[in-house]
Motif scaffolding. Structure first.
Motif, short mmCIF file in Angstrom:
data_model
loop_
_atom_site.label_atom_id
_atom_site.label_comp_id
_atom_site.label_asym_id
_atom_site.label_seq_id
_atom_site.Cartn_x
_atom_site.Cartn_y
_atom_site.Cartn_z
N ALA A 123 68.36 51.91 6.20
CA ALA A 123 69.18 51.30 7.25
C ALA A 123 68.50 50.07 7.83
O ALA A 123 69.12 49.01 7.97
CB ALA A 123 69.47 52.33 8.34
N VAL A 124 67.22 50.19 8.16
CA VAL A 124 66.50 49.08 8.78
C VAL A 124 66.42 47.87 7.84
O VAL A 124 66.53 46.72 8.26
CB VAL A 124 65.08 49.53 9.22
N ILE A 125 66.25 48.14 6.56
CA ILE A 125 66.12 47.04 5.59
C ILE A 125 67.47 46.46 5.21
O ILE A 125 67.62 45.24 5.06
CB ILE A 125 65.33 47.50 4.35
N LEU A 126 68.49 47.32 5.05
CA LEU A 126 69.78 46.82 4.55
C LEU A 126 70.74 46.33 5.62
O LEU A 126 71.61 45.50 5.32
CB LEU A 126 70.45 47.90 3.71
N LEU A 127 70.63 46.81 6.85
CA LEU A 127 71.57 46.37 7.89
C LEU A 127 71.52 44.85 8.11
O LEU A 127 72.58 44.21 8.17
CB LEU A 127 71.35 47.13 9.19
N PRO A 128 70.34 44.23 8.24
CA PRO A 128 70.34 42.78 8.39
C PRO A 128 70.94 42.06 7.18
O PRO A 128 71.62 41.04 7.33
CB PRO A 128 68.84 42.43 8.54
N LEU A 129 70.70 42.58 6.00
CA LEU A 129 71.26 41.99 4.78
C LEU A 129 72.79 42.09 4.82
O LEU A 129 73.50 41.14 4.51
CB LEU A 129 70.70 42.70 3.55
N ALA A 130 73.31 43.25 5.23
CA ALA A 130 74.76 43.45 5.31
C ALA A 130 75.37 42.55 6.37
O ALA A 130 76.43 41.95 6.16
CB ALA A 130 75.07 44.91 5.60
N LYS A 131 74.71 42.42 7.53
CA LYS A 131 75.23 41.55 8.60
C LYS A 131 75.30 40.10 8.12
O LYS A 131 76.28 39.42 8.37
CB LYS A 131 74.33 41.66 9.84
N TYR A 133 75.56 39.05 5.09
CA TYR A 133 76.57 38.96 4.02
C TYR A 133 77.97 38.86 4.60
O TYR A 133 78.79 38.08 4.15
CB TYR A 133 76.46 40.15 3.09
N PHE A 134 78.26 39.66 5.63
CA PHE A 134 79.62 39.70 6.18
C PHE A 134 79.89 38.57 7.17
O PHE A 134 81.04 38.33 7.53
CB PHE A 134 79.90 41.06 6.81
N ARG A 135 78.86 37.85 7.62
CA ARG A 135 79.05 36.69 8.49
C ARG A 135 79.59 35.51 7.70
O ARG A 135 80.26 34.66 8.25
CB ARG A 135 77.74 36.29 9.15
N THR A 136 79.25 35.45 6.45
CA THR A 136 79.66 34.28 5.66
C THR A 136 81.01 34.45 5.04
O THR A 136 81.67 35.40 5.05
CB THR A 136 78.64 34.02 4.52
#
Length: 136
Positions: A123-131, A133-136
């Motif tokens: 969660a800690v590693i992938l949440l920033p990546l997911a955020k 990704y979905f901002r763009t």
């Protein structure tokens, strides 16, 4: 037993390359036994393998990818140790005993903690990546 007699198991007598081959064989037998006899191990493998296959290809720093793989491998390691403890307890006696329950419950707690650690790490590693990704 005299001083000259070995106090070690006869299974410890192998050395060199033969020992490495034997250790590998015993490990494979252990994996087979866990797969065949442990439902929780099979479930965890079904969750862990896709994660281990995906993690190396994520756009993350190498240490993050390593952490993702390491925590799920740790989960399997702890599950294998828990299964070994349960098997030894059952080998000693199938009768219900408070100490048998304590041993099995502690092993289960170790699996639970490793599962929580794996979930938190992912969660800690992938949440920033997911955020991102979905901002763009």
């Amino acid at each position: 037993m005299s001083e000259n007699e070995s106090q070690f198991s006869e299974f410890k007598s192998k050395s060199g390359f033969r020992r490495i081959l034997s250790a590998y064989s015993y490990s494979m037998q252990g994996f087979q036994a866990a797969w065949r006899n442990e439902h929780a191990f099979r479930q965890e493998v079904m969750i862990v393998v896709p994660g281990m296959l995906i993690a190396p290809f994520l756009p993350l720093p190498a240490l993050h990818r390593l952490a993702l793989v390491a925590v799920v491998m740790l989960l399997l390691i702890v599950e294998l140790l828990n299964s070994a403890i349960e098997t030894v307890v059952d080998r000693i006696s199938l009768e219900r005993h408070p100490l048998s329950k304590v041993a099995k419950d502690i092993g289960s707690a170790a699996v639970f903690l490793s599962l929580v650690l794996a979930g938190m790490t992912w969660a800690v590693i992938l949440l920033p990546l997911a955020k991102a990704y979905f901002r763009t």
